[in-house]
Design a protein around this motif. Sequence first.
Motif, mmCIF file in Angstrom:
data_model
loop_
_atom_site.group_PDB
_atom_site.id
_atom_site.type_symbol
_atom_site.label_atom_id
_atom_site.label_comp_id
_atom_site.label_asym_id
_atom_site.label_seq_id
_atom_site.Cartn_x
_atom_site.Cartn_y
_atom_site.Cartn_z
ATOM 1 N N ALA A 54 0.817 -1.223 0.000
ATOM 2 C CA ALA A 54 0.000 0.000 0.000
ATOM 3 C C ALA A 54 0.848 1.269 0.000
ATOM 4 O O ALA A 54 0.322 2.357 0.192
ATOM 5 C CB ALA A 54 -0.925 0.000 1.218
ATOM 6 N N TRP B 80 2.429 3.226 -2.267
ATOM 7 C CA TRP B 80 2.153 4.344 -3.163
ATOM 8 C C TRP B 80 0.778 4.947 -2.896
ATOM 9 O O TRP B 80 0.600 6.158 -2.968
ATOM 10 C CB TRP B 80 2.324 3.923 -4.617
ATOM 11 C CG TRP B 80 3.721 3.450 -4.867
ATOM 12 C CD1 TRP B 80 4.112 2.182 -5.198
ATOM 13 C CD2 TRP B 80 4.922 4.215 -4.740
ATOM 14 N NE1 TRP B 80 5.482 2.114 -5.287
ATOM 15 C CE2 TRP B 80 6.011 3.345 -5.022
ATOM 16 C CE3 TRP B 80 5.205 5.532 -4.416
ATOM 17 C CZ2 TRP B 80 7.338 3.759 -4.999
ATOM 18 C CZ3 TRP B 80 6.533 5.951 -4.389
ATOM 19 C CH2 TRP B 80 7.581 5.074 -4.679
ATOM 20 N N THR B 81 -0.173 4.117 -2.539
ATOM 21 C CA THR B 81 -1.509 4.624 -2.208
ATOM 22 C C THR B 81 -1.437 5.523 -0.980
ATOM 23 O O THR B 81 -2.034 6.602 -0.955
ATOM 24 C CB THR B 81 -2.480 3.451 -1.955
ATOM 25 O OG1 THR B 81 -2.498 2.630 -3.121
ATOM 26 C CG2 THR B 81 -3.875 3.950 -1.650
ATOM 27 N N GLN B 82 -0.699 5.094 0.034
ATOM 28 C CA GLN B 82 -0.560 5.894 1.241
ATOM 29 C C GLN B 82 0.194 7.195 0.967
ATOM 30 O O GLN B 82 -0.175 8.247 1.482
ATOM 31 C CB GLN B 82 0.135 5.108 2.347
ATOM 32 C CG GLN B 82 -0.771 4.079 2.990
ATOM 33 C CD GLN B 82 -0.079 3.373 4.131
ATOM 34 O OE1 GLN B 82 0.581 2.368 3.917
ATOM 35 N NE2 GLN B 82 -0.229 3.912 5.322
ATOM 36 N N GLU C 211 0.384 8.872 -1.864
ATOM 37 C CA GLU C 211 -0.469 9.772 -2.629
ATOM 38 C C GLU C 211 -1.579 10.359 -1.763
ATOM 39 O O GLU C 211 -1.912 11.532 -1.898
ATOM 40 C CB GLU C 211 -1.038 9.053 -3.844
ATOM 41 C CG GLU C 211 0.020 8.806 -4.908
ATOM 42 C CD GLU C 211 -0.461 7.977 -6.080
ATOM 43 O OE1 GLU C 211 -1.657 7.646 -6.146
ATOM 44 O OE2 GLU C 211 0.379 7.658 -6.934
ATOM 45 N N ALA C 212 -2.122 9.572 -0.858
ATOM 46 C CA ALA C 212 -3.217 10.047 -0.017
ATOM 47 C C ALA C 212 -2.750 11.035 1.044
ATOM 48 O O ALA C 212 -3.464 11.983 1.365
ATOM 49 C CB ALA C 212 -3.912 8.866 0.648
ATOM 50 N N GLN C 213 -1.539 10.834 1.576
ATOM 51 C CA GLN C 213 -1.117 11.659 2.688
ATOM 52 C C GLN C 213 -0.074 12.708 2.339
ATOM 53 O O GLN C 213 -0.027 13.738 2.992
ATOM 54 C CB GLN C 213 -0.576 10.779 3.817
ATOM 55 C CG GLN C 213 -1.689 10.012 4.519
ATOM 56 C CD GLN C 213 -1.169 9.283 5.729
ATOM 57 O OE1 GLN C 213 -0.988 8.092 5.697
ATOM 58 N NE2 GLN C 213 -0.923 10.025 6.789
ATOM 59 N N THR D 83 -0.502 15.146 -2.208
ATOM 60 C CA THR D 83 -1.875 15.618 -2.381
ATOM 61 C C THR D 83 -1.952 16.567 -3.573
ATOM 62 O O THR D 83 -0.920 17.096 -4.011
ATOM 63 C CB THR D 83 -2.351 16.358 -1.119
ATOM 64 O OG1 THR D 83 -1.530 17.521 -0.939
ATOM 65 C CG2 THR D 83 -2.278 15.452 0.105
ATOM 66 N N ARG E 240 6.644 8.941 -10.357
ATOM 67 C CA ARG E 240 5.255 9.155 -9.955
ATOM 68 C C ARG E 240 4.974 10.637 -9.708
ATOM 69 O O ARG E 240 3.928 11.140 -10.077
ATOM 70 C CB ARG E 240 4.918 8.328 -8.715
ATOM 71 C CG ARG E 240 4.756 6.856 -9.020
ATOM 72 C CD ARG E 240 4.603 6.045 -7.732
ATOM 73 N NE ARG E 240 4.416 4.649 -8.004
ATOM 74 C CZ ARG E 240 3.234 4.045 -8.041
ATOM 75 N NH1 ARG E 240 2.139 4.709 -7.800
ATOM 76 N NH2 ARG E 240 3.150 2.762 -8.305
ATOM 77 N N GLN F 140 2.426 13.090 -11.733
ATOM 78 C CA GLN F 140 1.419 13.953 -11.097
ATOM 79 C C GLN F 140 1.557 15.398 -11.586
ATOM 80 O O GLN F 140 0.564 16.085 -11.826
ATOM 81 C CB GLN F 140 1.558 13.929 -9.569
ATOM 82 C CG GLN F 140 1.171 12.629 -8.934
ATOM 83 C CD GLN F 140 -0.335 12.431 -8.912
ATOM 84 O OE1 GLN F 140 -1.091 13.358 -9.048
ATOM 85 N NE2 GLN F 140 -0.742 11.201 -8.741
#
Length: 156
Positions: A76, A78-80, A82-84, A87, A144, A148
Amino acid sequence: MARPSKRNEIAMQSLPLFLENGFKGTSIDMVVAACRVSKPTVYRHFPDKNALLVAALEYWRDAQPDLDWSTVAAGALWTQLEAQLVTPEAVRLLALCIGEGLRFPDAQRVLFKHVEHAWRAPLEQWAKRQGLDVESFAREFDQRLLHQLMTPAVEQ
């Protein structure tokens, strides 16, 4: 909760203006209108627009949550991130600093130091603790982040 100081309030309310209009496109008159203060009040706290953007970035940086790297799972990651950390607001700030950074080098240094401290260095330390290839993770992070930055925001 305590009310922010006038200086912090001006810095906090000016940040969306910089994000929307860029550094050159944001005037002190726009800041005055958004903050509902007088021009002398703005100049009492900030000698120029560069100092205002530095304060806005410092205020933003200090308000960002810290990621607890001890709880980050490899699947998890990259998901974490990007989420934290990565942004939309952070990406817009990076784009502003890359695009117009020569106009405000002090503010640019604040943001790039934050990126190094909050993102890159902890990611490399995490990868090392996991026994993973640190260079590969750093390259993937850069790719990444660049993705973005290069992906146009979708209008909501």
